[in-house]
Design a protein around this motif. Structure first.
Motif, PDB file in Angstrom:
ATOM      1  N   CYS A 452      36.010  40.253  40.843  1.00  0.00           N
ATOM      2  CA  CYS A 452      36.657  41.460  40.375  1.00  0.00           C
ATOM      3  C   CYS A 452      35.591  42.432  39.872  1.00  0.00           C
ATOM      4  O   CYS A 452      34.642  42.018  39.197  1.00  0.00           O
ATOM      5  N   CYS A 457      37.630  41.266  33.336  1.00  0.00           N
ATOM      6  CA  CYS A 457      38.573  40.359  34.004  1.00  0.00           C
ATOM      7  C   CYS A 457      37.842  39.069  34.418  1.00  0.00           C
ATOM      8  O   CYS A 457      38.284  37.966  34.108  1.00  0.00           O
ATOM      9  N   TRP A 459      37.437  37.616  37.254  1.00  0.00           N
ATOM     10  CA  TRP A 459      37.976  36.770  38.331  1.00  0.00           C
ATOM     11  C   TRP A 459      36.957  36.596  39.453  1.00  0.00           C
ATOM     12  O   TRP A 459      36.302  37.526  39.873  1.00  0.00           O
ATOM     13  N   CYS A 499      41.996  42.735  43.210  1.00  0.00           N
ATOM     14  CA  CYS A 499      41.955  41.548  42.353  1.00  0.00           C
ATOM     15  C   CYS A 499      43.376  41.069  42.060  1.00  0.00           C
ATOM     16  O   CYS A 499      44.211  41.837  41.589  1.00  0.00           O
ATOM     17  N   MET A 501      44.392  39.245  39.723  1.00  0.00           N
ATOM     18  CA  MET A 501      44.657  39.126  38.294  1.00  0.00           C
ATOM     19  C   MET A 501      44.963  40.477  37.660  1.00  0.00           C
ATOM     20  O   MET A 501      45.869  40.611  36.853  1.00  0.00           O
ATOM     21  N   CYS A 502      44.140  41.502  38.009  1.00  0.00           N
ATOM     22  CA  CYS A 502      44.322  42.774  37.314  1.00  0.00           C
ATOM     23  C   CYS A 502      44.464  43.969  38.245  1.00  0.00           C
ATOM     24  O   CYS A 502      44.621  45.094  37.782  1.00  0.00           O
TER      25      CYS A 502
END
Ligand code: ADP
Ligand code: ZN
Ligand code: ZN
Length: 759
Positions: A452, A457, A459, A499, A501-502
Motif C-alpha cells: 500500500c 496502512c 499492507w 489496497c 485494506m484502505c
C-alpha cells in the motif's frame, strides 16, 4: 537371494526370493518378483545372492523372470550407501540410478541385420551367379568389426545398387540374417573443433601430472583455477591417460553449463573412444541410447549433468569398461544437490563412487565450495592451483559501487531499478565503443512485492498459501496490470487495483529483471528487446534449447546486452564482453542462511570472471566490472572484488568453526510439514525426544522451530537441526529415527543430510 523392490517399504535388506534352476541371475539384475498376498508382479534389483534366509524357507517365493537390464555391482554398493547416508529407502536409491527410459526400454526396436557365416559352417558346394560371386569377393575383404549390419548398408559398402546379390548370398548360405535389438534415437550433438597441441602452462602440467600419478587408486583432487585458467584443458589431458589405460571416465558439469560447445569439446577430442552426453534436453530414447552406449563399451567418456554420476561403467566385466576417473566441474554449484529424495549431492556421490571404484576424482572450480577447500587444507584431498589465466589475459578490475552514495539525488526510476547514473554511464560507454554488456540481477519478475502506498496502512500482498510475498510479473497477454505469482507454491492471482485494506494506491518495490528489461531501452534506444538485447532467466528460458540459442546470439555479437539472473554467471566464455554489471549484489546477503556470504562471494566472483577473457588490446581500456551494493564493506564483496578467494575462505572457515557449522561440523535437517501446526509441532517434538534418548553427547539439536518460510502451499513447516563435529553421531541418530518409524521419507517428513537450502 535378496531382491529390493522399488515400491518396497523402507526395508534396507530387501526381500528374499528363491532362485530356481540355472537362470543366470546375478547381483544387479533387474527381475520381476511376486509381491504381497496377491503376488502382484513388481520389478526390483537383486542386491545379494546366497544369503541365509531370515524367514521360513518354505515361505520363500521364486522370482518370476529377468528383465534384461543390469546395474553393475559398484552401483548396487553405491545405492546401499545412498540409502544409508541420505536416509531413504534402498528401492528409491536404486531407482534414482537408472533412467526411466532405460527401465522402460524406450525406443527399442528389432532390426534385421546381416552377418557372415563362419568358414567352417559354409556349404561345401557353391553355385553363384556372376553378380553374387562379385559381391561375395567384395564382402570377404571387409573388416570383421563391420558386421552385423543392415543389408542396405552392406550393399552400399560394396557399391551394389540393390540388395539382390546379398539376398542370393543369404540363400546360398554364405551370409545369414539375424534379428538385433536397437535403440532408435536420432543423435544431434556435434563435435567442436578443439584446438590441441599447445604446450600446457607449468601449473597445468603439474596438475595433470599430479592426477595422472594417482590413476588406478582412490584420491580426491581439488583443481582451484581462476576462470579462464585452462581447467578444461587439464581434464582433457588427464582423460588422454585414462583412455590409454583402457578405462572410461565421467565428466560432470552443471546442467546449465552443458552447452553444445562444452559437450563438443569432449566429442571433438575423443570421437574414437566414444562420448556419451546426458542432459535433460534429451528425448527418452536418446537417453536410453546414451546409457546403453556406456553399458556396451561403445562410449568410454560420459559428459553429463548430475545424474551422469550413475553411468553404468563396470570394472567387473560385461561390455562396459572400468571407470578410471570422475571429474566434477564447477563443483561449488548448488545444482549438484538434488532437491527431492534421495537428497544427494552429486559431488559427494562422485567422491563415494570413486572410492568404491578405486579411481581418482577431480573437483574443479574458480571458487571452490568451503567443503572442498576445507578438505584440501586438512589434507583429505590434494590441491592443485592455476592462479593465472592462460594467454596473458588478466582478471578484470572490479569496482564496488556504494548504492547509498550513488542514489543520493538520483531520480525515482533510478532508485527503483538501481540503474544508477554511474552504471548508466558505463553501459553507455561500453555500447558506444562497440563492446558487449552483461547485467546480472538475481531477481525474477517485475517487482518483488506490492504494498500500500500509504505507509500508515502498511499492507503488503502476501501469498495466501505461503509465508511469503507475491512477486509481480508483467504478462504480455494480459491487457492491464499483470500477474502475481508465488515463487514457492506457484499460485497466481490477478493484481488488485487498489489496497484492499484502505483503498489507497498500490506501489511496487524491488525491481526484477522484467522491470529492467522495460527500463533499459528507454535509457538506451539502441537496445531493442529480442534483437540487440535479451533477457535470460527461468521465465524466458523454458527449455535448454532457448538458452543455447540466446547464448549463441550473444556470442555472435548480434546481441549487445544480456540481462539475466545467475544463469548468465555460469561458465560462459565471451571475449567481446567489456562491461559486467552486478545490479544488486545483496540479493543473497540477507538470507537467513549460514551460506549467504559464500553464495554472495561465488556469485560476484563468477560473474566478474565473465569479463576480459581476451588479452586486452594496447591503448584500449580493459574490461570492467561494476558491483553495486548497499553493503560496500561486506567482506564477501570486498574479497570478491579483490579476487581474493583464499582471504575469503580462511575468514569464513573461521566463522564456521566458531559456530560449529559445516564444513567444520556436519549438519542434517528434518522438516515436518503439516496443514495443522499443532500436529507438525507434536511430531517434531517426538522426533527430538527420540533422538535425545540415546544420543551421542557430541550431537547438538536445534528445534523444533519454524522454518524461515514457515508455511508453503498451505503446509506449516517445522524444522529440527542435527549438528555434530563428524557425520557419525548424525548418522546414528537418523538410524534410530528410521528404526522408530518416525521418519518415513514421505510427504510429511523431509530428511536432508548436508542440506544447502535452509529456507
Ligand atoms: P577454464 O575451464 O579454466 O575456464 P579453459 O580450459 O576453457 O579454461 O581454457 C580457456 C581457453 O584457453 C580455451 O580456449 C582453451 O582452449 C585455451 N587454453 C587452455 N590451455 C591453454 C594453453 N596451455 N595454451 C594456450 N591456450 C590454452
Ligand atoms: Zn505460495
Ligand atoms: Zn492500504
Amino acid at each position: 537371494m535378496q531382491v529390493v523392490v522399488e515400491r518396497s517399504l523402507d526395508n534396507p535388506q530387501g526381500l528374499t526370493y528363491a532362485l530356481e534352476g540355472d537362470t543366470g541371475v546375478g547381483v544387479g539384475d533387474r527381475v520381476i518378483v511376486p509381491l504381497g498376498r496377491g503376488n502382484t508382479p513388481a520389478e526390483g534389483f537383486v542386491v545379494a545372492i546366497n544369503v541365509t534366509p531370515a524367514i521360513d524357507p518354505a515361505k520363500i517365493k521364486p522370482i518370476k523372470s529377468k528383465v534384461g537390464v543390469r546395474l553393475p555391482p559398484a552401483l548396487i554398493e553405491l545405492s546401499q550407501w545412498l540409502s544409508r547416508y541420505y536416509c531413504c529407502p534402498l528401492g528409491m536409491a536404486l531407482s534414482t540410478m537408472l533412467p526411466a527410459a532405460v527401465k522402460r526400454g524406450t525406443g527399442t526396436v528389432m532390426r534385421t541385420e546381416i552377418e557372415r557365416v563362419e568358414p567352417g559352417e559354409r556349404p561345401s558346394e557353391l553355385k553363384l551367379t556372376p553378380s553374387a560371386a562379385r559381391a561375395w569377393a567384395a564382402i570377404e575383404t571387409l573388416p570383421g568389426e563391420l558386421f552385423p549390419l543392415p543389408a542396405r548398408r552392406l550393399a552400399d559398402r560394396i557399391e551394389e545398387r540393390t540388395v539382390g546379390p546379398i539376398n542370393r548370398l543369404v540363400e546360398a548360405g554364405l551370409l545369414r540374417e539375424i534379428r538385433r535389438q536397437h535403440i532408435r534415437a536420432p543423435w544431434a550433438e556435434h563435435a567442436v573443433e578443439a584446438p590441441r597441441g599447445f604446450t600446457l602452462t607449468d601449473d597445468q602440467a603439474s596438475a595433470v601430472a599430479g592426477v595422472v600419478e594417482t590413476l588406478g587408486t582412490f584420491r580426491t583432487h581439488l583443481l582451484h583455477g581462476v576462470t579462464g585458467s585452462g581447467k578444461t584443458e587439464v581434464y582433457l589431458r588427464i582423460l588422454d591417460d585414462v583412455i590409454a589405460r583402457g578405462e572410461g571416465a565421467i565428466v560432470l558439469v552443471p546442467e546449465i553449463s552443458l552447452t553444445p560447445q562444452t559437450a563438443g569439446r569432449f566429442i571433438g577430442r575423443f570421437e574414437e573412444a566414444g562420448v556419451a552426453v546426458l542432459h535433460s534436453g534429451l528425448t527418452a530414447s536418446q537417453r536410453h541410447q546414451q546409457w546403453a552406449n556406456v553399458a556396451s563399451g561403445a562410449a568410454r567418456i560420459v559428459v553429463g549433468a548430475r545424474s551422469a554420476v550413475f553411468a553404468p561403467f563396470d570394472g567387473a566385466g560385461g561390455g562396459a569398461v572400468k571407470l578410471g576417473l570422475i571429474v566434477v566441474d564447477e563443483e561449488h554449484d548448488s545444482a549438484y544437490k538434488h532437491s527431492e529424495a534421495p537428497r544427494h549431492h552429486g559431488r559427494d556421490v562422485a567422491i563415494k563412487r570413486a572410492q568404491i571404484e578405486g579411481c581418482p576424482v577431480v573437483l574443479g572450480s574458480a571458487t571452490p565450495s568451503l567443503e572442498s577447500q576445507h578438505n584440501a587444507i586438512s589434507g583429505r584431498s590434494t590441491l592443485h592451483e592455476l592462479p593465472e589465466r592462460v594467454g596473458g589475459a588478466r582478471l578484470p578490475r572490479v569496482e564496488v559501487v556504494d548504492l547509498v552514495e550513488e542514489l543520493r539525488g538520483a531520480d525515482a526510476s533510478a532508485r527503483l531499478t538501481l540503474l544508477t547514473p554511474r552504471l548508466q554511464g558505463e553501459i553507455g560507454r561500453a555500447l558506444d565503443s562497440g563492446g558487449q554488456v552483461m547485467l546480472l540481477l538475481n531477481r525474477r519478475g517485475y517487482a518483488s512485492y506490492l504494498s500500500c502506498a500509504d505507509q500508515r496502512c502498511g499492507w503488503i500482498l502476501g501469498c495466501e498459501h505461503c509465508d511469503t510475498t507475491m512477486v509481480y510479473h508483467r504478462a504480455r497477454d494480459i491487457p492491464v496490470g499483470g500477474l502475481l505469482r508465488c515463487h514457492h507454491c506457484l499460485a497466481e492471482q490477478r493484481i488488485a487495483p487498489v489496497c484492499p485494506m484502505c483503498g489507497s494506491r498500490i506501489t511496487h518495490f524491488g525491481a526484477g529483471t522484467q522491470r529492467l528489461e522495460e527500463e533499459l531501452p528507454r535509457l538506451f534506444p539502441r537496445l531493442i528487446l529480442g534483437q540487440t538485447m535479451l533477457r535470460l532467466d527461468s521465465d524466458t528460458m523454458r527449455r535448454a534449447h532457448d538458452y543455447h540459442e540466446a547464448l549463441s546470439r550473444f556470442a555472435s555479437g548480434e546481441v549487445r546486452l544480456l540481462l539475466g539472473t545467475q544463469m548468465i554467471a555460469k561458465g560462459l566464455d565471451f571475449p567481446g564482453v567489456t562491461l559486467v554489471g552486478v545490479v544488486n549484489a545483496d540479493t543473497a546477503i540477507n538470507m537467513p542462511d549460514f551460506r549467504a556470504a559464500e553464495r554472495t562471494f561465488q556469485l560476484v566472483s563468477q560473474v566478474a570472471g565473465r569479463a576480459g577473457r581476451a588479452r586486452p588490446i594496447d591503448g584500449q581500456r580493459g574490461a570492467r566490472v561494476l558491483v553495486q551494493t548497499f553493503n560496500p564493506n561486506e567482506p564477501a564483496i570486498v574479497f570478491a572484488a579483490q579476487h581474493d578467494y583464499k582471504g575469503f575462505a580462511s575468514q569464513e572457515l573461521r566463522h564456521r568453526a566458531d559456530a560449529g557449522l559445516p564444513p567444520i561440523g556436519r549438519l542434517a535437517r528434518i522438516v515436518v510439514r503439516d496443514e495443522q501446526l499443532p500436529r507438525a509441532n507434536r511430531l517434531a517434538s517426538e522426533i527430538v525426544a527420540c533422538i535425545r534418548a540415546g544420543a551421542d553427547p557430541a550431537l547438538r539439536l536445534k528445534g523444533p522451530m519454524p522454518c524461515p518460510i514457515s508455511r508453503i502451499a498451505g503446509k506449516h513447516r517445522v524444522a529440527v537441526e542435527l549438528l555434530a563435529p563428524s557425520a557419525g553421531p548424525i548418522q546414528s541418530a537418523l538410524a534410530t529415527l528410521r528404526d522408530a518409524k518416525l521418519v518415513k521419507s514421505d510427504a510429511v517428513t523431509v530428511v536432508d543430510v548436508d542440506p544447502i537450502d535452509l529456507l
